[in-house]
Design a protein around this motif. Structure first.
Motif, PDB file in Angstrom:
ATOM      1  N   LEU B 109      27.040  26.641  42.399  1.00  0.00           N
ATOM      2  CA  LEU B 109      27.785  27.860  42.051  1.00  0.00           C
ATOM      3  C   LEU B 109      29.207  27.560  41.569  1.00  0.00           C
ATOM      4  O   LEU B 109      29.654  28.151  40.582  1.00  0.00           O
ATOM      5  CB  LEU B 109      27.795  28.840  43.235  1.00  0.00           C
ATOM      6  CG  LEU B 109      28.231  30.254  42.848  1.00  0.00           C
ATOM      7  CD1 LEU B 109      27.162  30.944  42.019  1.00  0.00           C
ATOM      8  CD2 LEU B 109      28.555  31.093  44.069  1.00  0.00           C
ATOM      9  N   PRO B 110      29.942  26.642  42.221  1.00  0.00           N
ATOM     10  CA  PRO B 110      31.296  26.372  41.725  1.00  0.00           C
ATOM     11  C   PRO B 110      31.335  25.851  40.285  1.00  0.00           C
ATOM     12  O   PRO B 110      32.352  26.003  39.614  1.00  0.00           O
ATOM     13  CB  PRO B 110      31.821  25.306  42.701  1.00  0.00           C
ATOM     14  CG  PRO B 110      31.076  25.574  43.956  1.00  0.00           C
ATOM     15  CD  PRO B 110      29.704  25.981  43.515  1.00  0.00           C
ATOM     16  N   PHE B 111      30.230  25.240  39.804  1.00  0.00           N
ATOM     17  CA  PHE B 111      30.186  24.826  38.398  1.00  0.00           C
ATOM     18  C   PHE B 111      29.997  26.035  37.493  1.00  0.00           C
ATOM     19  O   PHE B 111      30.481  26.068  36.369  1.00  0.00           O
ATOM     20  CB  PHE B 111      29.002  23.885  38.134  1.00  0.00           C
ATOM     21  CG  PHE B 111      29.198  22.504  38.646  1.00  0.00           C
ATOM     22  CD1 PHE B 111      30.452  21.925  38.655  1.00  0.00           C
ATOM     23  CD2 PHE B 111      28.124  21.756  39.097  1.00  0.00           C
ATOM     24  CE1 PHE B 111      30.632  20.635  39.123  1.00  0.00           C
ATOM     25  CE2 PHE B 111      28.297  20.475  39.568  1.00  0.00           C
ATOM     26  CZ  PHE B 111      29.546  19.910  39.579  1.00  0.00           C
ATOM     27  N   ALA B 112      29.222  27.012  37.982  1.00  0.00           N
ATOM     28  CA  ALA B 112      28.791  28.102  37.114  1.00  0.00           C
ATOM     29  C   ALA B 112      29.697  29.321  37.204  1.00  0.00           C
ATOM     30  O   ALA B 112      29.804  30.078  36.250  1.00  0.00           O
ATOM     31  CB  ALA B 112      27.353  28.497  37.458  1.00  0.00           C
ATOM     32  N   LEU B 113      30.337  29.516  38.358  1.00  0.00           N
ATOM     33  CA  LEU B 113      31.138  30.724  38.556  1.00  0.00           C
ATOM     34  C   LEU B 113      32.525  30.543  37.931  1.00  0.00           C
ATOM     35  O   LEU B 113      33.220  29.578  38.247  1.00  0.00           O
ATOM     36  CB  LEU B 113      31.284  31.016  40.055  1.00  0.00           C
ATOM     37  CG  LEU B 113      31.860  32.391  40.400  1.00  0.00           C
ATOM     38  CD1 LEU B 113      30.856  33.483  40.105  1.00  0.00           C
ATOM     39  CD2 LEU B 113      32.259  32.452  41.869  1.00  0.00           C
ATOM     40  N   PRO B 114      32.926  31.447  37.029  1.00  0.00           N
ATOM     41  CA  PRO B 114      34.264  31.337  36.442  1.00  0.00           C
ATOM     42  C   PRO B 114      35.337  31.273  37.535  1.00  0.00           C
ATOM     43  O   PRO B 114      35.242  31.969  38.546  1.00  0.00           O
ATOM     44  CB  PRO B 114      34.389  32.619  35.624  1.00  0.00           C
ATOM     45  CG  PRO B 114      33.007  32.962  35.254  1.00  0.00           C
ATOM     46  CD  PRO B 114      32.162  32.556  36.428  1.00  0.00           C
ATOM     47  N   THR B 115      36.344  30.428  37.301  1.00  0.00           N
ATOM     48  CA  THR B 115      37.314  30.170  38.362  1.00  0.00           C
ATOM     49  C   THR B 115      38.131  31.410  38.719  1.00  0.00           C
ATOM     50  O   THR B 115      38.551  31.555  39.858  1.00  0.00           O
ATOM     51  CB  THR B 115      38.262  29.029  37.962  1.00  0.00           C
ATOM     52  OG1 THR B 115      38.831  29.362  36.705  1.00  0.00           O
ATOM     53  CG2 THR B 115      37.541  27.721  37.872  1.00  0.00           C
ATOM     54  N   ALA B 116      38.321  32.314  37.746  1.00  0.00           N
ATOM     55  CA  ALA B 116      39.077  33.529  38.043  1.00  0.00           C
ATOM     56  C   ALA B 116      38.330  34.366  39.083  1.00  0.00           C
ATOM     57  O   ALA B 116      38.938  34.954  39.975  1.00  0.00           O
ATOM     58  CB  ALA B 116      39.294  34.340  36.771  1.00  0.00           C
ATOM     59  N   VAL B 117      37.005  34.388  38.972  1.00  0.00           N
ATOM     60  CA  VAL B 117      36.190  35.141  39.932  1.00  0.00           C
ATOM     61  C   VAL B 117      36.278  34.485  41.303  1.00  0.00           C
ATOM     62  O   VAL B 117      36.445  35.165  42.327  1.00  0.00           O
ATOM     63  CB  VAL B 117      34.725  35.222  39.454  1.00  0.00           C
ATOM     64  CG1 VAL B 117      33.882  35.976  40.464  1.00  0.00           C
ATOM     65  CG2 VAL B 117      34.639  35.872  38.091  1.00  0.00           C
ATOM     66  N   ALA B 118      36.204  33.166  41.334  1.00  0.00           N
ATOM     67  CA  ALA B 118      36.302  32.439  42.597  1.00  0.00           C
ATOM     68  C   ALA B 118      37.642  32.739  43.265  1.00  0.00           C
ATOM     69  O   ALA B 118      37.697  33.057  44.457  1.00  0.00           O
ATOM     70  CB  ALA B 118      36.155  30.941  42.351  1.00  0.00           C
ATOM     71  N   GLY B 119      38.723  32.675  42.501  1.00  0.00           N
ATOM     72  CA  GLY B 119      40.041  32.941  43.056  1.00  0.00           C
ATOM     73  C   GLY B 119      40.149  34.359  43.586  1.00  0.00           C
ATOM     74  O   GLY B 119      40.660  34.594  44.685  1.00  0.00           O
ATOM     75  N   LEU B 120      39.627  35.301  42.809  1.00  0.00           N
ATOM     76  CA  LEU B 120      39.682  36.711  43.196  1.00  0.00           C
ATOM     77  C   LEU B 120      38.983  36.945  44.530  1.00  0.00           C
ATOM     78  O   LEU B 120      39.548  37.530  45.459  1.00  0.00           O
ATOM     79  CB  LEU B 120      39.021  37.551  42.092  1.00  0.00           C
ATOM     80  CG  LEU B 120      38.868  39.046  42.350  1.00  0.00           C
ATOM     81  CD1 LEU B 120      40.211  39.739  42.292  1.00  0.00           C
ATOM     82  CD2 LEU B 120      37.912  39.658  41.329  1.00  0.00           C
ATOM     83  N   THR B 121      37.756  36.459  44.639  1.00  0.00           N
ATOM     84  CA  THR B 121      36.988  36.752  45.841  1.00  0.00           C
ATOM     85  C   THR B 121      37.496  35.956  47.040  1.00  0.00           C
ATOM     86  O   THR B 121      37.549  36.472  48.161  1.00  0.00           O
ATOM     87  CB  THR B 121      35.472  36.576  45.606  1.00  0.00           C
ATOM     88  OG1 THR B 121      34.782  37.025  46.761  1.00  0.00           O
ATOM     89  CG2 THR B 121      35.106  35.142  45.308  1.00  0.00           C
ATOM     90  N   LEU B 122      37.931  34.714  46.826  1.00  0.00           N
ATOM     91  CA  LEU B 122      38.490  33.938  47.941  1.00  0.00           C
ATOM     92  C   LEU B 122      39.777  34.583  48.443  1.00  0.00           C
ATOM     93  O   LEU B 122      40.009  34.667  49.655  1.00  0.00           O
ATOM     94  CB  LEU B 122      38.750  32.489  47.517  1.00  0.00           C
ATOM     95  CG  LEU B 122      37.515  31.595  47.315  1.00  0.00           C
ATOM     96  CD1 LEU B 122      37.910  30.257  46.715  1.00  0.00           C
ATOM     97  CD2 LEU B 122      36.776  31.382  48.625  1.00  0.00           C
ATOM     98  N   ALA B 123      40.601  35.070  47.512  1.00  0.00           N
ATOM     99  CA  ALA B 123      41.850  35.719  47.913  1.00  0.00           C
ATOM    100  C   ALA B 123      41.563  36.968  48.741  1.00  0.00           C
ATOM    101  O   ALA B 123      42.289  37.271  49.694  1.00  0.00           O
ATOM    102  CB  ALA B 123      42.683  36.080  46.677  1.00  0.00           C
TER     103      ALA B 123
END
Lengths: 293, 282
Positions: B109-123
């Motif tokens: 998933l970390p390869f496929a998920l855009p980093t902006a989305v990862a940052g948003l949801t982790l935040a």
């Protein structure tokens, strides 16, 4: 042979030791599985679930409202346009580079492979910076571009260049191992039988590498649609003009429009899930389990 | 040009090398324009500055603290994932359990998920009132908008690397060897440290290095989960971005140069590690 002897010794061993060992192993197994599930929940599963939960938290109406917003639609359109340019161009390059590396032995082959890998290790922000230094107003081509009245930075061409940079290696990376595994024999046979270069390519090479190619293209597309850092540097993030979906996500979040941010994020998360499904299908079809880049 | 007869494929091959064929031309031209030219532009811009000036900007206190946050946190995240990655790879290769397929697929998933989305949801998840952040808040642990948040984002981004480098090696190793070690009287821990681990070591180190390189360059997820305050949780890529926003091209160039040089060294190191790993293949 020696291993067989090993097994025989194993059988003749006192059963007691084996019994405690298998009990220990089964406990260890569930402890390790528990750890993995816990760790991945913290880092992957819970954050992933949260994307969908937040998108629909304000009800389906809020979700649908964002989908019809003009800014959002512009961001979707721009994201698709960029991917539609970058993916084909990087696919053609990737196929050429894969052929050069897999079908030829030459000095500097390892170096060429490392150069193709460069975008994986260069920070996207540095990639964007380099493009600004090249095409920006103060850059090398700045005066020339200005005299031609062409705008690259803070406009679509710069975003395409930045996206192409960061997604450059994927196709070559996925196709090279497949090409190497297939070997050149079939292509040589086709040539001997009188096939022209392009016939060999379309009828022999392409079908042979199709699964690696599909996976390379889908990865290129995921990165092209999801790229944030490099595009943010060169875009100027002008709402409605140079805002892609990932930039929309950040902007909406900063403006406390949480649901709008999560609606766009859901779309991108679905893209990621499709990418993972295609990967699974490709691995099953090709019977390969490949490592990472 | 291609008038070779069917019986002379070798001459045709030679013809290809005298005049570079289409794939060669495309590869060299594209790499030169897309990759090498921008890198040269960065070096050229840096070369217009005096070495003293470069040194002064590169070792500015804000920059030094940004390197510290970037490299120390990346190293911590990639080491933690080094251990967790081996365990995950082990569990996937050696055990059968319900949901294993989903677990295996989710690692990418970390390869496929855009980093902006990862940052948003982790935040969101790790904020004081988020699903996980709310559980940590009573203990006084703040994750989002602190250096710990940067660490969590880097954990996410570098998770797949060790798993995916160790997995294929583990798949190829024979369980027989471990069984032989046991049957010859080795304890479980002896078997692990003396038999299982050594052949995995190149793959583990390669995975850690790849994860580290990825975490060092990461921007998208971190800019969202971090408060981006100098001397606290500001990372070097965000500092470059801020300098560019202030039209400080010189400052951006110098820090960009430092980051580029680190990337090149990392790439060299990863290549050496992979070469070492290949020795085990034979």
């Amino acid at each position: 042979m020696t291993l067989n002897t090993g097994t025989t010794i194993d059988r003749s061993n006192p059963n007691l030791k084996n019994a405690t060992q298998s009990g220990e192993n089964s406990r260890l197994k569930w402890v390790l599985i528990g750890f993995v599930v816990f760790y991945m929940s913290l880092i992957i599963f819970i954050p992933a679930l949260n994307v969908f939960y937040q998108a629909f938290q304000g009800g389906i109406a809020g979700f649908l409202h964002t989908l019809t917003e003009r800014e959002f639609l512009n961001a979707v359109r721009l994201t698709i346009v960029i991917a539609a340019i970058v993916v084909p161009v990087n696919t053609i390059f990737g196929l050429c580079a894969a052929w050069v590396i897999a079908r030829n032995q030459f000095p500097g082959r390892a170096l060429l492979l490392s150069i193709i890998d460069l975008p994986f290790s260069i920070s996207p922000v540095v990639a964007g910076l380099m493009i600004v230094l090249l095409y920006g107003r103060q850059g090398w081509f700045g005066p020339l571009l200005q005299s031609l009245d062409m705008k690259i930075i803070f406009a679509l061409p710069g975003m395409v260049l930045a996206t192409a940079f960061v997604s450059l290696p994927f196709v070559a990376r996925e196709v090279i191992p497949v090409l190497e595994e297939v070997g050149p024999e079939q292509e040589e046979a086709a040539k001997t039988l009188g096939a022209k270069d392009w016939q060999v390519f379309w009828r022999v090479t392409l079908p042979n590498v199709r699964w690696g190619l599909v996976y390379g293209i889908i990865l290129t597309n995921a990165r092209a649609m999801g790229e944030f850092g490099a595009v943010a540097v060169v875009s100027g993030n002008i709402v409605g003009k140079t805002q892609t979906l990932p930039l929309f996500v950040e902007e909406a979040y900063k403006q406390y429009q949480t649901q709008a941010a999560y609606t766009a994020a859901t779309l991108l998360a679905c893209l990621a899930i499709v990418t993972l499904i295609v990967k699974e299908v490709v691995e099953r079809r090709s019977g390969l389990k490949r490592g990472t880049h | 040009m291609t008038s070779t007869t069917q019986s002379q494929p070798s001459r045709r091959e030679r013809g290809k090398f005298s005049l570079p064929s289409m794939p060669w031309r495309v590869t060299i031209l594209y790499l030169s324009v897309m990759l090498l030219l921008p890198i040269v532009a960065l070096f050229a811009k840096a070369s217009t500055l005096s070495p003293a000036k470069i040194w002064q900007i590169a070792t500015d206190p804000v920059a030094l603290s940004a390197y510290d946050v970037t490299f120390t946190t990346s190293l911590a995240a990639s080491l933690v994932n080094g251990v967790a990655g081996v365990i995950i790879a082990w569990v996937i290769v050696r055990y059968e359990f319900p949901g294993k397929k989903i677990l295996d697929a989710a690692i990418d998933l970390p390869f496929a998920l855009p980093t902006a989305v990862a940052g948003l949801t982790l935040a969101t998840v790790y904020s004081d009132n988020g699903w996980i952040g709310a559980l940590l808040a009573p203990f006084g642990i703040k994750v989002a908008f602190t250096r710990l948040g940067v660490f969590v984002a880097m954990l996410f981004i570098s998770l797949p690397f060790v798993v995916r480098t160790v997995q294929p090696v583990l798949q190829e190793t024979e369980i027989d060897v471990e069984e032989a070690a046991w049957s010859l009287g080795a304890s479980s821990s002896q078997t692990f440290w003396r038999v299982v681990l050594p052949p995995l070591l190149p793959a583990i180190l390669t995975g850690i290095a790849l994860g580290f390189a990825r975490a060092v360059g990461e921007y998208g997820s971190i800019v969202i989960i971090s408060s981006n305050i100098p001397f606290k949780d500001l990372i070097a890529p965000v500092l470059i971005f801020q300098r560019l926003e202030q039209y400080d091209y010189t400052g951006a160039t110098v820090i960009g140069l430092v980051m580029l040089l680190v990337s090149l060294v990392m790439l060299l190191g990863i290549n050496l590690l992979q070469a070492w790993g290949r020795r085990y293949d034979a």
